[in-house]
Design a protein around this motif. Structure first.
Motif, short mmCIF file in Angstrom:
data_model
loop_
_atom_site.label_atom_id
_atom_site.label_comp_id
_atom_site.label_asym_id
_atom_site.label_seq_id
_atom_site.Cartn_x
_atom_site.Cartn_y
_atom_site.Cartn_z
N THR A 7 -26.37 -24.00 20.98
CA THR A 7 -27.08 -22.71 21.01
C THR A 7 -26.98 -22.07 22.38
N MET A 8 -27.18 -22.85 23.43
CA MET A 8 -27.09 -22.33 24.80
C MET A 8 -25.67 -21.89 25.12
N SER A 9 -24.69 -22.69 24.72
CA SER A 9 -23.29 -22.34 24.99
C SER A 9 -22.88 -21.05 24.31
N CYS A 10 -23.47 -20.78 23.15
CA CYS A 10 -23.14 -19.56 22.40
C CYS A 10 -23.55 -18.29 23.16
N GLN A 11 -24.45 -18.43 24.12
CA GLN A 11 -24.92 -17.25 24.86
C GLN A 11 -23.88 -16.73 25.84
N HIS A 12 -22.91 -17.58 26.22
CA HIS A 12 -21.88 -17.13 27.17
C HIS A 12 -20.46 -17.43 26.69
N ASP A 13 -20.33 -18.12 25.57
CA ASP A 13 -19.02 -18.48 25.03
C ASP A 13 -18.80 -17.70 23.73
N ALA A 14 -18.09 -16.60 23.83
CA ALA A 14 -17.91 -15.71 22.67
C ALA A 14 -17.13 -16.41 21.54
N GLN A 15 -16.17 -17.24 21.90
CA GLN A 15 -15.38 -17.93 20.88
C GLN A 15 -16.26 -18.90 20.09
N LEU A 16 -17.10 -19.64 20.78
CA LEU A 16 -17.99 -20.58 20.10
C LEU A 16 -19.01 -19.82 19.24
N ARG A 17 -19.51 -18.71 19.75
CA ARG A 17 -20.45 -17.90 18.99
C ARG A 17 -19.81 -17.43 17.68
N ASN A 18 -18.55 -17.05 17.76
CA ASN A 18 -17.82 -16.61 16.57
C ASN A 18 -17.66 -17.75 15.57
N ILE A 19 -17.39 -18.96 16.07
CA ILE A 19 -17.24 -20.13 15.21
C ILE A 19 -18.54 -20.39 14.46
N VAL A 20 -19.66 -20.32 15.19
CA VAL A 20 -20.97 -20.56 14.59
C VAL A 20 -21.28 -19.49 13.55
N GLU A 21 -20.98 -18.24 13.87
CA GLU A 21 -21.27 -17.14 12.94
C GLU A 21 -20.41 -17.20 11.68
N GLU A 22 -19.21 -17.76 11.78
CA GLU A 22 -18.31 -17.83 10.63
C GLU A 22 -18.52 -19.10 9.80
N ALA A 23 -19.34 -20.01 10.28
CA ALA A 23 -19.56 -21.27 9.56
C ALA A 23 -20.18 -21.02 8.19
N GLY A 24 -19.88 -21.92 7.26
CA GLY A 24 -20.46 -21.79 5.93
C GLY A 24 -21.94 -22.09 5.91
N LEU A 25 -22.37 -22.97 6.82
CA LEU A 25 -23.77 -23.38 6.84
C LEU A 25 -24.16 -23.90 8.22
N LEU A 26 -25.36 -23.54 8.67
CA LEU A 26 -25.93 -24.08 9.90
C LEU A 26 -27.12 -24.95 9.53
N THR A 27 -27.29 -26.04 10.27
CA THR A 27 -28.49 -26.86 10.09
C THR A 27 -29.18 -27.02 11.44
N ALA A 28 -30.47 -27.27 11.40
CA ALA A 28 -31.27 -27.43 12.62
C ALA A 28 -31.15 -28.86 13.12
N ASP A 29 -30.20 -29.10 14.02
CA ASP A 29 -29.95 -30.44 14.53
C ASP A 29 -30.81 -30.68 15.78
N GLY A 30 -31.95 -31.27 15.59
CA GLY A 30 -32.79 -31.59 16.74
C GLY A 30 -34.15 -30.94 16.66
N ILE A 31 -35.14 -31.65 17.17
CA ILE A 31 -36.51 -31.16 17.11
C ILE A 31 -36.70 -29.93 17.99
#
Length: 245
Positions: A46-70
């Motif tokens: 999540t933190m990396s997505c704030q400055h890594d546009a490529q990773l943010r795009n990967i996350v946004e294009e994913a079929g599903l996100l899950t909450a990994d961690g409390i």
């Protein structure tokens, strides 16, 4: 209709583990031609997505996100739009292995050390009769070997590709080769193969219940303290972030 809780601008679906498993089971049973990428979203990604546009795009294009961690779940509660529970990569993988029922599901294991990868494959086939490991490769391969490994996965066409290369390397590899992998589902699972293989001991159930598994890992692996510093930084920035909901 799925509702979402926004964490630093990233919409995370409000799904329980049971609901997540049901979605993945449906994707596999429908034999969809396109790869279904599951991203287990933790504070680091999540933190990396704030400055890594490529990773943010990967996350946004994913079929599903899950909450990994409390940390992800706690922030959603503090911001008044709570996620129901955490759905970690390790727990998700274990639940999938257990949920095969009478149908055999095929797996490809990519990542971890050579010994851990082999031990994990043996443990899966010994303990989960509905799971068959049709292929595997450790994570310490050269760049020149990557295309060959991808070709092997494509030829085997596994139901579930388990990628344990660490984040965000796992996410980048899945996204880069999503049109070649020929798998139904691909999931980045962090250090889950180490836990299945028994090379790393998971926190006892009571630590998991009280959501302090991170503390158990830190006490047993003090070298992780630098990595754990991201947690208070994430909490502060996520709480200050002006999300939609």
């Amino acid at each position: 209709m799925t509702s979402y809780s926004h964490i630093m601008g990233i919409p995370v679906p409000k799904l329980t583990m049971k609901e997540t498993i049901a979605i993945i089971d449906q994707v596999i049973d429908e034999r969809r031609p396109e790869l279904f990428h599951v991203v287990t979203l933790n504070p680091e990604i999540t933190m990396s997505c704030q400055h890594d546009a490529q990773l943010r795009n990967i996350v946004e294009e994913a079929g599903l996100l899950t909450a990994d961690g409390i940390g992800i779940v706690m922030v959603s509660h503090l911001k008044g739009n709570p996620l129901p529970e955490r759905v970690t990569g390790c727990d998700l993988l274990l639940q999938l292995l257990q949920s095969n029922g009478t149908t055999t599901r095929t797996y490809y294991l990519l990542g971890a050390s050579k010994e851990t990868n082999e031990l994990a494959a043996e443990e899966i086939e010994r303990s989960y009769p509905g799971a068959k490991v049709t292929g595997r490769h450790h994570g310490f391969y050269s760049e020149a070997e990557e295309e060959r490994i991808i070709g092997e996965i494509e030829g085997l066409s596994p139901d579930i590709l388990v990628v344990a290369l660490g984040a965000p390397r796992s996410e980048r590899l899945i996204h880069s080769y999503k049109h070649k992998l020929n798998a139904r589902v691909a999931i980045g699972v962090g250090g889950s193969l180490d836990i299945i293989a028994g090379t790393v001991k998971r926190a006892p159930a009571i630590w998991q219940k009280w959501n302090v598994e991170w503390l158990y890992r830190l006490l047993n692996q003090p070298s992780r303290w630098r990595r754990q510093l991201i947690l208070p930084r994430f909490a502060f920035r996520a709480l200050m972030y002006k999300d939609k909901g």
